[in-house]
Design an enzyme around this catalytic site. Structure first.
Site, short mmCIF file in Angstrom:
data_model
loop_
_atom_site.label_atom_id
_atom_site.label_comp_id
_atom_site.label_asym_id
_atom_site.label_seq_id
_atom_site.Cartn_x
_atom_site.Cartn_y
_atom_site.Cartn_z
NE ARG A 48 -0.37 17.16 -13.19
CZ ARG A 48 0.20 16.36 -12.30
NH1 ARG A 48 -0.04 16.51 -11.02
NH2 ARG A 48 1.00 15.40 -12.68
CG HIS A 65 5.65 12.11 -25.31
ND1 HIS A 65 4.28 12.08 -25.50
CD2 HIS A 65 5.88 13.11 -24.42
CE1 HIS A 65 3.72 13.01 -24.76
NE2 HIS A 65 4.66 13.65 -24.09
CG ASN A 96 -2.89 17.87 -20.98
OD1 ASN A 96 -1.96 17.13 -20.74
ND2 ASN A 96 -4.07 17.77 -20.39
CD GLU A 110 -3.90 15.43 -15.39
OE1 GLU A 110 -4.01 14.24 -15.08
OE2 GLU A 110 -3.24 15.83 -16.34
NE ARG A 138 -4.04 -1.97 2.00
CZ ARG A 138 -3.82 -3.07 2.68
NH1 ARG A 138 -2.77 -3.17 3.48
NH2 ARG A 138 -4.64 -4.09 2.58
CG HIS A 161 -1.47 12.47 -26.06
ND1 HIS A 161 -2.09 13.19 -25.05
CD2 HIS A 161 -0.30 12.05 -25.55
CE1 HIS A 161 -1.30 13.20 -23.99
NE2 HIS A 161 -0.21 12.52 -24.26
CG HIS A 184 0.90 16.78 -24.43
ND1 HIS A 184 1.71 17.88 -24.40
CD2 HIS A 184 1.63 15.76 -23.90
CE1 HIS A 184 2.88 17.55 -23.86
NE2 HIS A 184 2.85 16.27 -23.55
CE LYS A 200 -0.67 13.49 -15.02
NZ LYS A 200 -1.12 13.48 -16.42
CE LYS A 224 4.83 17.36 -14.59
NZ LYS A 224 4.98 16.07 -15.24
CD GLU A 252 6.64 17.14 -22.77
OE1 GLU A 252 6.02 18.13 -22.35
OE2 GLU A 252 6.08 16.10 -23.20
N1 LIG Z 1 4.60 10.42 -15.30
C1 LIG Z 1 4.62 11.45 -16.09
O1 LIG Z 1 4.16 12.52 -15.76
C2 LIG Z 1 5.23 11.30 -17.45
C3 LIG Z 1 5.53 12.43 -18.18
C4 LIG Z 1 6.15 12.27 -19.43
C5 LIG Z 1 6.43 11.00 -19.90
N2 LIG Z 1 6.11 9.91 -19.15
C6 LIG Z 1 6.41 8.56 -19.64
O2 LIG Z 1 7.80 8.47 -19.91
C7 LIG Z 1 8.00 7.44 -20.87
C8 LIG Z 1 9.04 7.88 -21.87
O3 LIG Z 1 10.24 8.20 -21.18
P1 LIG Z 1 11.65 8.28 -21.90
O4 LIG Z 1 11.52 9.08 -23.13
O5 LIG Z 1 12.61 8.68 -20.87
O6 LIG Z 1 11.85 6.78 -22.42
P2 LIG Z 1 12.69 5.55 -21.85
O7 LIG Z 1 12.63 5.46 -20.39
O8 LIG Z 1 12.25 4.37 -22.64
O9 LIG Z 1 14.17 5.92 -22.27
C9 LIG Z 1 14.52 5.99 -23.64
C10 LIG Z 1 15.68 5.05 -23.96
O10 LIG Z 1 16.90 5.62 -23.46
C11 LIG Z 1 17.57 4.70 -22.62
N3 LIG Z 1 18.28 5.53 -21.64
C12 LIG Z 1 17.77 6.12 -20.54
N4 LIG Z 1 18.69 6.92 -19.98
C13 LIG Z 1 19.81 6.84 -20.74
C14 LIG Z 1 21.08 7.47 -20.67
N5 LIG Z 1 21.39 8.37 -19.75
N6 LIG Z 1 22.01 7.13 -21.62
C15 LIG Z 1 21.68 6.25 -22.61
N7 LIG Z 1 20.49 5.65 -22.72
C16 LIG Z 1 19.55 5.96 -21.80
C17 LIG Z 1 16.51 3.81 -22.10
O11 LIG Z 1 17.02 2.54 -21.72
C18 LIG Z 1 15.58 3.70 -23.30
O12 LIG Z 1 16.09 2.74 -24.20
C19 LIG Z 1 6.66 7.14 -21.49
O13 LIG Z 1 6.21 5.89 -21.05
C20 LIG Z 1 5.76 8.24 -20.94
O14 LIG Z 1 4.42 7.81 -20.76
C21 LIG Z 1 5.53 10.04 -17.95
ZN LIG Z 2 4.43 15.19 -22.73
#
Ligand SMILES: NC(=O)c1ccc[n+]([C@@H]2O[C@H](COP(=O)([O-])OP(=O)(O)OC[C@H]3O[C@@H](n4cnc5c(N)ncnc54)[C@H](O)[C@@H]3O)[C@@H](O)[C@H]2O)c1
Ligand SMILES: [Zn+2]
Length: 367
Positions: free
Chosen positions: A236, A260, A240, A232, A116, A247, A243, A138, A222, A180
Site C-alpha cells: 500500500r 494537499h 505514498n 498498510e 464499538r 507532506h 507524498h 482509513k 486505489k 491524486e
Molecule cells: N482517509 C484517507 O485515506 C484520506 C485520503 C486523502 C485525504 N484525506 C483527508 O481528506 C481531507 C481533505 O479533504 P478535502 O480536500 O475533500 O477537504 P474538505 O472536506 O475540507 O473540502 C474542501 C472544501 O470544499 C467544501 N465542499 C465539499 N464538497 C463540496 C461541493 N461539492 N461543492 C462545494 N463545496 C464543497 C467543503 O465544505 C470544504 O470547505 C484531509 O483532512 C485529509 O487528511 C483522507
Molecule cells: Zn494524498
C-alpha cells in the site's frame, strides 16, 4: 453508471459512481439500508447544497458541523457521538457522511468508535474524497501533535459518488484532487494513462463531462492496491508516491498555503526527478509525466521555502514508515517502493523544483 466492488469492505459492498446519485441515496442503498435508521452528517457548505436533501430523502436525523480542516478534531467527534447517542443510535443503524475528505474521515472515525462500531456510508462530494478519502478504510482526525494521528481502519459499507456535485466545487480544489488521479496513473499507467491523455486537460480546465471516467479509473487503482494490503503493511506504500515531499511542504507551510493535492503535485515532480537521476525512467517518459502534472498548474509558489524547513519533515516521514528508509519512485510501468535516496540528492531535486515557474510547464525539468 459505474459500479465497482469495494474489496476490503463488508461482503457485496459497492462503490457507485452515477450522475444524480445524490438524489437517489435511499434507493441506491436499498438492502444495505433495510429497516435500519440512518444518521446523516455533513458540513455547513455541503449541507445547504446537498446533504439536507439527502437527509430528507432518507427521513433521517441530520447534523451539520462547521466546514474546514480545523474541525476534523476530537471536539467534533464528541459532538457527533453525543448527537448519535441522543438520537438513540443502535449498532445496527447506518451513519451517512456527506462531504469532502474532512467529513468522511471524521464521520467514519466517529462511526468506528461509537458503540464499538456502527456501519457507515460515504457520499464523497470533493474529487479528493471520491478518489482517495472515501476508499481504503482509513478514518481519523487531527490532534495537536499532528494530522491524522488518531484514527482507525473502518471500511464504509458503500460509497456513492455523484460527479455532478463537483460543479459547485472550487476549480482549485478540482485541480488539486486531480493530482491524486495523476498519482494513480503513475502507479498503474496501463489502466489510466489513456484516460488522462483523453480527459485530464479538459477536466483540469473545468469541463467536467468526463470526470466520471477519471474517478472510476483512479478508484479502481486505489482499491486494487488496498485489497493487497488492507492494513498498510507493505504494498500500500505505493499510494505514498509524491507524498514524501508533499507532506513536508504542507507541514513546513503550516497547512495553509498549499492544498494537499497541490503539495502532492510538487511531490510527484520531485519523485520524477529522483527517478530520472536513477535512470528508472527515460527522459521522455519523465517529461511526459511532468507535462501531465503541468496540466494541474498553476501551483502555489514554493521558491521562498528554504530546504532547511523541509528537511526535518522528510527525515521524520522516513522514520515514521517503520524504520524502512526509502522513497516511492516511478519507473517505466509502475512504481518502486523503498528506493534509497540520500538527503543530499533530495536537496538537489528540491532546488531544481524551486527554480521552476509555478505556472508550468514542467517538461523543462528533463531537457
Ligand atoms: N482517509 C484517507 O485515506 C484520506 C485520503 C486523502 C485525504 N484525506 C483527508 O481528506 C481531507 C481533505 O479533504 P478535502 O480536500 O475533500 O477537504 P474538505 O472536506 O475540507 O473540502 C474542501 C472544501 O470544499 C467544501 N465542499 C465539499 N464538497 C463540496 C461541493 N461539492 N461543492 C462545494 N463545496 C464543497 C467543503 O465544505 C470544504 O470547505 C484531509 O483532512 C485529509 O487528511 C483522507
Ligand atoms: Zn494524498
Amino acid at each position: 453508471v459505474t459500479s465497482i466492488d469495494l474489496s476490503g469492505g463488508p461482503g457485496g459492498a459497492t462503490y457507485r459512481i452515477e450522475e444524480g446519485a445524490r438524489r437517489r441515496v435511499r434507493e441506491l442503498l436499498g438492502e444495505d439500508l433495510g429497516g435500519r435508521r440512518a444518521f446523516v452528517v455533513s458540513d455547513s457548505v455541503v449541507g445547504p447544497l446537498y446533504a439536507r436533501a439527502v437527509a430528507a430523502d432518507l427521513a433521517s436525523a441530520y447534523l451539520e458541523l462547521p466546514s474546514g480542516e480545523q474541525f476534523k478534531s476530537w471536539p467534533s467527534v464528541e459532538r457527533a457521538a453525543h448527537w448519535l447517542l441522543a438520537g438513540g443510535v443502535e449498532r445496527g443503524d447506518l451513519v451517512v457522511a456527506v462531504g469532502g475528505g474532512v467529513i468522511t474521515d471524521l464521520v467514519g472515525f466517529t462511526a468506528a468508535i461509537t458503540l464499538r462500531g456502527i456501519a457507515w456510508v460515504a457520499v464523497p462530494t470533493t474529487l479528493l474524497a471520491m478518489v482517495d478519502a472515501a476508499i481504503g478504510g482509513k478514518t481519523g482526525i487531527d490532534i495537536e501533535e499532528g494530522k491524522n494521528l488518531l484514527g482507525s481502519f473502518w471500511f464504509p459499507a458503500a460509497v456513492i459518488a455523484d460527479p455532478e456535485v463537483l460543479r459547485t466545487l472550487d476549480r482549485r480544489q478540482v485541480r488539486a484532487g486531480l493530482a491524486e488521479v495523476v498519482k494513480a496513473a503513475m502507479i498503474a499507467p496501463a489502466a489510466l494513462e489513456p484516460l488522462l491523455a483523453a480527459h485530464l486537460s479538459a477536466v483540469a480546465g473545468g469541463e467536467l463531462r468526463h470526470v466520471h471516467d477519471l474517478v472510476a479509473g483512479a478508484v479502481r487503482v486505489k482499491l486494487e492496491v488496498v485489497a493487497r494490503d488492507e492494513r498498510e503493511r507493505g504494498p500500500r506504500a505505493a499510494l505514498n508516491l509524491g507524498h514524501t515531499l508533499g507532506h513536508a511542504l504542507e507541514a513546513a507551510t503550516g497547512y495553509e498555503r498549499l492544498l494537499h493535492g497541490e503539495a502532492v503535485a510538487w511531490g510527484l515532480l520531485a519523485a520524477l526527478l529522483l527517478a530520472r537521476n536513477l535512470s528508472m525512467l527515460t527522459a521522455s517518459e519523465a517529461a511526459q509525466w511532468a507535462a501531465r502534472v503541468g496540466e494541474l498548474a498553476p501551483l502555489p509558489a514554493i521558491a521562498d521555502i528554504g530546504w532547511e524547513r523541509i528537511e526535518p519533515f522528510i527525515l521524520r516521514d522516513k522514520k515514521r514508515a517503520g524504520g524502512r528508509v526509502g522513497w516511492v519512485l516511478p519507473r517505466s510501468r509502475g512504481v518502486e517502493l523503498r528506493v534509497p535516496v540520500d538527503i543530499e540528492e533530495a536537496r538537489r531535486a528540491f532546488a531544481a523544483l524551486v527554480a521552476l515557474p509555478p505556472a508550468g510547464p514542467f517538461g523543462g525539468l528533463f531537457e
